[in-house]
Write a protein that holds these residues in place. Structure first.
Motif, short mmCIF file in Angstrom:
data_model
loop_
_atom_site.label_atom_id
_atom_site.label_comp_id
_atom_site.label_asym_id
_atom_site.label_seq_id
_atom_site.Cartn_x
_atom_site.Cartn_y
_atom_site.Cartn_z
N ALA A 10 9.11 1.15 9.55
CA ALA A 10 9.31 -0.18 9.00
C ALA A 10 7.96 -0.78 8.64
O ALA A 10 6.95 -0.21 8.95
N PRO A 11 7.94 -1.93 8.02
CA PRO A 11 6.78 -2.36 7.25
C PRO A 11 5.53 -2.40 8.05
O PRO A 11 5.57 -2.39 9.22
N ARG A 12 4.55 -2.62 7.40
CA ARG A 12 3.15 -2.73 7.79
C ARG A 12 2.39 -2.09 6.71
O ARG A 12 1.31 -1.72 6.88
N ASN A 13 2.68 -1.89 5.64
CA ASN A 13 3.89 -1.35 5.02
C ASN A 13 3.43 -0.25 4.15
O ASN A 13 2.47 -0.42 3.45
N ASN A 234 -9.74 -2.54 9.18
CA ASN A 234 -8.68 -2.06 10.07
C ASN A 234 -7.39 -1.75 9.32
O ASN A 234 -6.84 -2.62 8.63
N ASP A 235 -6.96 -0.52 9.42
CA ASP A 235 -5.69 -0.06 8.87
C ASP A 235 -5.64 -0.12 7.34
O ASP A 235 -6.55 -0.59 6.68
N TRP A 236 -4.51 0.35 6.79
CA TRP A 236 -4.49 0.63 5.35
C TRP A 236 -4.70 -0.59 4.49
O TRP A 236 -5.24 -0.49 3.38
N HIS A 237 -4.35 -1.76 5.01
CA HIS A 237 -4.46 -2.98 4.19
C HIS A 237 -5.91 -3.25 3.78
O HIS A 237 -6.16 -3.99 2.84
N ILE A 267 -1.67 5.88 12.09
CA ILE A 267 -1.77 6.65 10.84
C ILE A 267 -0.43 6.75 10.11
O ILE A 267 -0.36 7.20 8.97
N ALA A 268 0.62 6.32 10.77
CA ALA A 268 1.94 6.40 10.12
C ALA A 268 2.08 5.41 8.97
O ALA A 268 2.95 5.57 8.12
N TYR A 269 1.25 4.39 8.95
CA TYR A 269 1.30 3.42 7.86
C TYR A 269 0.11 3.67 6.95
O TYR A 269 -1.03 3.48 7.36
N GLN A 270 0.37 4.14 5.75
CA GLN A 270 -0.75 4.59 4.91
C GLN A 270 -0.94 3.82 3.62
O GLN A 270 -1.97 3.94 2.98
N GLY A 271 0.05 3.05 3.22
CA GLY A 271 -0.07 2.37 1.92
C GLY A 271 0.00 3.36 0.79
O GLY A 271 -0.96 3.57 0.06
N ARG A 272 1.15 4.03 0.69
CA ARG A 272 1.35 4.98 -0.42
C ARG A 272 2.11 4.26 -1.53
O ARG A 272 3.19 3.71 -1.29
N PHE A 273 1.55 4.29 -2.73
CA PHE A 273 2.18 3.62 -3.87
C PHE A 273 2.13 4.55 -5.08
O PHE A 273 1.45 5.57 -5.06
N VAL A 301 7.90 6.35 -5.38
CA VAL A 301 8.21 7.16 -6.56
C VAL A 301 8.08 8.61 -6.14
O VAL A 301 7.44 8.92 -5.13
N LYS A 302 8.64 9.47 -6.96
CA LYS A 302 8.55 10.89 -6.64
C LYS A 302 7.14 11.41 -6.96
O LYS A 302 6.54 11.02 -7.96
N GLY A 303 6.63 12.24 -6.08
CA GLY A 303 5.40 12.98 -6.42
C GLY A 303 4.10 12.23 -6.21
O GLY A 303 3.88 11.65 -5.17
N ARG A 304 3.25 12.25 -7.28
CA ARG A 304 1.87 11.82 -7.14
C ARG A 304 1.76 10.31 -6.81
O ARG A 304 2.45 9.49 -7.38
N LYS A 305 0.86 10.04 -5.89
CA LYS A 305 0.73 8.66 -5.41
C LYS A 305 -0.73 8.28 -5.25
O LYS A 305 -1.61 9.14 -5.31
N ILE A 306 -0.96 6.97 -5.01
CA ILE A 306 -2.23 6.56 -4.45
C ILE A 306 -1.99 6.29 -2.96
O ILE A 306 -0.89 5.90 -2.57
N ASN A 307 -3.03 6.54 -2.19
CA ASN A 307 -2.91 6.39 -0.73
C ASN A 307 -4.10 5.55 -0.26
O ASN A 307 -5.24 6.01 -0.27
N TRP A 308 -3.83 4.32 0.12
CA TRP A 308 -4.90 3.39 0.50
C TRP A 308 -5.64 3.85 1.75
O TRP A 308 -6.84 3.71 1.88
N LEU A 309 -4.89 4.40 2.71
CA LEU A 309 -5.54 4.82 3.96
C LEU A 309 -6.49 5.98 3.70
O LEU A 309 -7.61 6.03 4.23
#
Ligand SMILES: Nc1ncnc2c1ncn2[C@@H]1O[C@H](COP(=O)(O)OP(=O)(O)O[C@H]2O[C@H](CO)[C@@H](O)[C@H](O)[C@H]2O)[C@@H](O)[C@H]1O
Length: 610
Positions: A10-13, A234-237, A267-273, A301-309
């Motif tokens: 759940a979020p954090r997100n 601190n963290d993905w944000h 590490i479970a919250y990564q900010g994948r968009f 979305v399916k496939g390629r993403k950006i990952n903030w963490l």
């Protein structure tokens, strides 16, 4: 194999499934503009130069380290021998905002660093009209997406720390209060659609603050923090912070020796968009590879993403996490490293176990307890507090029945579903079980159903309730912590300080902080797959709880209570370790601190910015 992917949490997100129309339009505009540019790095710089960070109220001056030769408010030159300038950046800071342990860490570690003689600021969003934080009247104009937003800084000075809050409608108007999960989304498990814009704005506002705020609350430090700063993100944000530091500041000759330490709390919250969101971040193209990420999931979305963490890990100067054992787990493989293990193996990662806030969590002064106690009185106080707890939640009042407590977000990480599966067997013992937590609706329902089924033995309270958390920590005999993974965990620290013996799964910080047979009971490592409740883990809960209940009331149990309470669980030790790491970043002028008390003795409470 399903493992600890962000999609389970759940979020954090971590994921945003769609964008609001406003945001989508903005994307379109930036996208078009970037197509007409040959060098997107140039585009980004041009944009920043054009928009500039405009700051009113204070002229920008490069200042020498305030602690070395600062003016205090009376105009006298003040001198301290040591210290660093440290700026912590996070979306939560207790007690002003907190959905979990991140807020606690930002509440407790900074004062412990300040006590060692460092100049310390925390920056977080202003989610509410905090009554103790005053308007500095300093504003900054920040480029975010394809527009410029004005932020305003609020401030208070507590326990030796400048607490700075970034005010913008994307924070306050959205959240409006201490509404827990609404920091990240409209409801638990949902993101706000503009979270990328919100946290991009936040990172830039945080980078601007040390240069533009002239803070004079401390006797030893005054004026702007200047440029020789260690940022602790601190963290993905805050994953964008090291990227912006380099691309928007250092490229223009600002913050040349500043460094970023990046701390992973989970590490479970990564900010994948979506990968197509990259232009929204106003970063040059050369940063794309740091964000680039492929996974097998369809969200958002399916496939390629950006990952903030991932970007935070790769662009920071040092990566830390909140316990040594969790650091080992993160590099152990794809499951526990949640697909970032290979990057962490490259950068390296250091674990420092969290401390706890010994002011808020002090059984001798706890305002939520009718009976205060310490190590010499614990054995007589706890039965009274247990009876009050039983009465409070509506269980039969009987001091001879052992009580097991659980506090935490109801989601896979915390293993509340495994506990729910074990409860029908656990209740065969002479025991009462009290669960306090909010989270996934089906898990809240699970607990409610068990309460209906075992009305004399089980209580589930689906609320974020701080007073009750204190009552459980003090009144329960045991705390159950059946986490699938636990980066550090604060519940066991709170519990041990209150003489409450922990029953823990053997993961992360639980391994580092709870000693089998001495301060608690270990259940072994649990299956980290989140889609299944492994019957072996259910059996481990039942077997270990049985072992703990067998010791209840014996001399050995009383010894364990004393062992728990006689530990120093404060931030004092961890702050020393943090200091070593940050010193090694070699920011100009950084010096070791002094052996101070955890709570800054020189702190002035409730001092607002003039
Ligand atoms: N319903 C409720 N009512 C009242 N209070 C509640 C509550 N639910 C939770 N809390 C409080 O929230 C905090 C949770 O602490 P945890 O260490 O379990 O944090 P969390 O998993 O959020 O944090 C992440 O970050 C921290 C900090 O680094 C790590 O310790 C941790 O392992 C990692 O998962 C405790 O202070 C607890 O009392």
């Amino acid at each position: 194999m399903a493992s600890l992917t962000a999609s389970h949490f759940a979020p954090r997100n971590s994921y945003v499934s769609s964008h609001g129309s406003e945001t989508t339009e903005n994307f379109g505009q930036i996208g078009l503009r970037s197509q007409s540019m040959t060098h997107s790095g140039l585009r980004s710089l041009n944009m920043v130069d054009k928009l500039q960070f405009k700051t009113q109220a204070f002229a920008r001056k490069s200042v020498k380290k305030a602690y070395a030769t600062g003016n205090d408010t009376s105009g006298k030159i003040v001198c301290l021998q040591g210290g660093m300038t440290v700026v912590f950046v996070a979306t939560e800071v207790a007690p002003w905002s907190k959905t979990g342990g991140l807020g606690d860490v930002l509440g407790g570690l900074p004062p412990a660093m300040a006590a060692r003689g460092h100049r310390v600021m925390t920056i977080s969003p202003r989610f509410d009209q905090y009554k103790d934080a005053w308007d500095t009247c300093v504003v900054a104009q920040i480029p975010v997406g394809d527009r410029v937003e004005t932020v305003r800084y609020f401030h208070c000075y507590k326990r030796g720390v400048d607490r700075v809050f970034v005010d913008h409608p994307m924070f306050l108007a959205k959240v409006w209060g201490k509404t827990g999960s609404k920091i990240y989304g409209p409801a638990a498990g949902e993101d706000f659609q503009d979270n990328q814009l919100r946290f991009s704005l936040f990172c830039l506002a945080a980078l601007e603050a040390p240069r533009v705020l002239s803070l004079n609350s401390s006797k030893h430090f005054s004026g702007p923090y200047g440029e020789d700063v260690v940022f602790v993100a601190n963290d993905w944000h805050t994953g964008l912070l090291p990227c912006y530091l380099k691309s928007m500041y250092q490229s223009r000759g600002i913050y040349m020796t500043a460094k970023v330490a990046f701390c992973i709390h989970n590490i479970a919250y990564q900010g994948r968009f979506s990968f197509s969101d990259f232009p929204l971040l106003n970063l040059p193209d050369e940063y794309k590879s740091s964000f680039d990420f492929m996974d097998g999931y369809n969200k958002p979305v399916k496939g390629r993403k950006i990952n903030w963490l991932k970007a935070g890990i790769l662009e920071a100067h040092r990566v830390l996490t909140v316990s040594p054992y969790y650091a080992q787990e993160l590099v152990s493989g794809v499951e526990k490293g949640v697909e970032l293990d290979n990057y962490l193996r490259t950068t390296g990662i250091t674990g420092i176990v969290n401390g706890m806030d010994i002011q808020e969590w002090n059984p001798a002064t706890d305002k939520y307890l009718s009976t205060k106690y310490e190590i010499t009185t614990v054995l007589s106080a706890k039965p009274l507090l247990k009876e009050e707890l039983q009465a409070e939640v509506g269980l039969p009042v009987d001091r001879d029945i052992p009580v097991i407590g659980f506090i935490g977000r109801l989601e896979e990480q915390k293993g509340s579903d495994i506990l729910a599966a074990a409860i029908p067997m656990l209740v065969k013992n002479n025991v009462q079980i009290i669960v306090l937590g909010t989270g996934k609706k089906y898990m809240e329902k699970q607990i409610a159903e068990l309460e209906k089924k075992y009305p004399d033995k089980v209580r589930g309270v689906a609320k974020f309730n701080v007073p009750l958390a204190h009552m459980i920590i003090a009144g329960a005999d045991f705390m159950m912590i059946p986490s699938r993974f636990e980066p550090c965990g604060l519940i066991q620290l709170h519990a041990m300080r209150y003489g409450t013996v922990c029953i823990v799964s053997s993961t992360g910080g639980l391994v580092d902080t709870v000693k089998e047979g001495y301060t608690g009971f270990h259940m072994g490592a649990f299956n980290v797959e989140c889609d299944v409740v492994d019957q072996a883990d259910v059996a481990a809960i039942v077997e270990t709880a049985g072992r703990a209940l067998a010791v209840y009331g014996t001399a050995a149990f009383k010894e364990m209570i004393k062992n728990c309470m006689s530990q120093d669980l404060s931030w004092k030790g961890p702050a020393r370790l943090w200091e070593n790491i940050l010193l090694n970043l070699n920011v100009i002028g950084s010096k070791a601190g002094i052996e101070g008390e955890e709570i800054a003795p020189l702190a002035k409470e409730n001092v607002a910015t003039p």
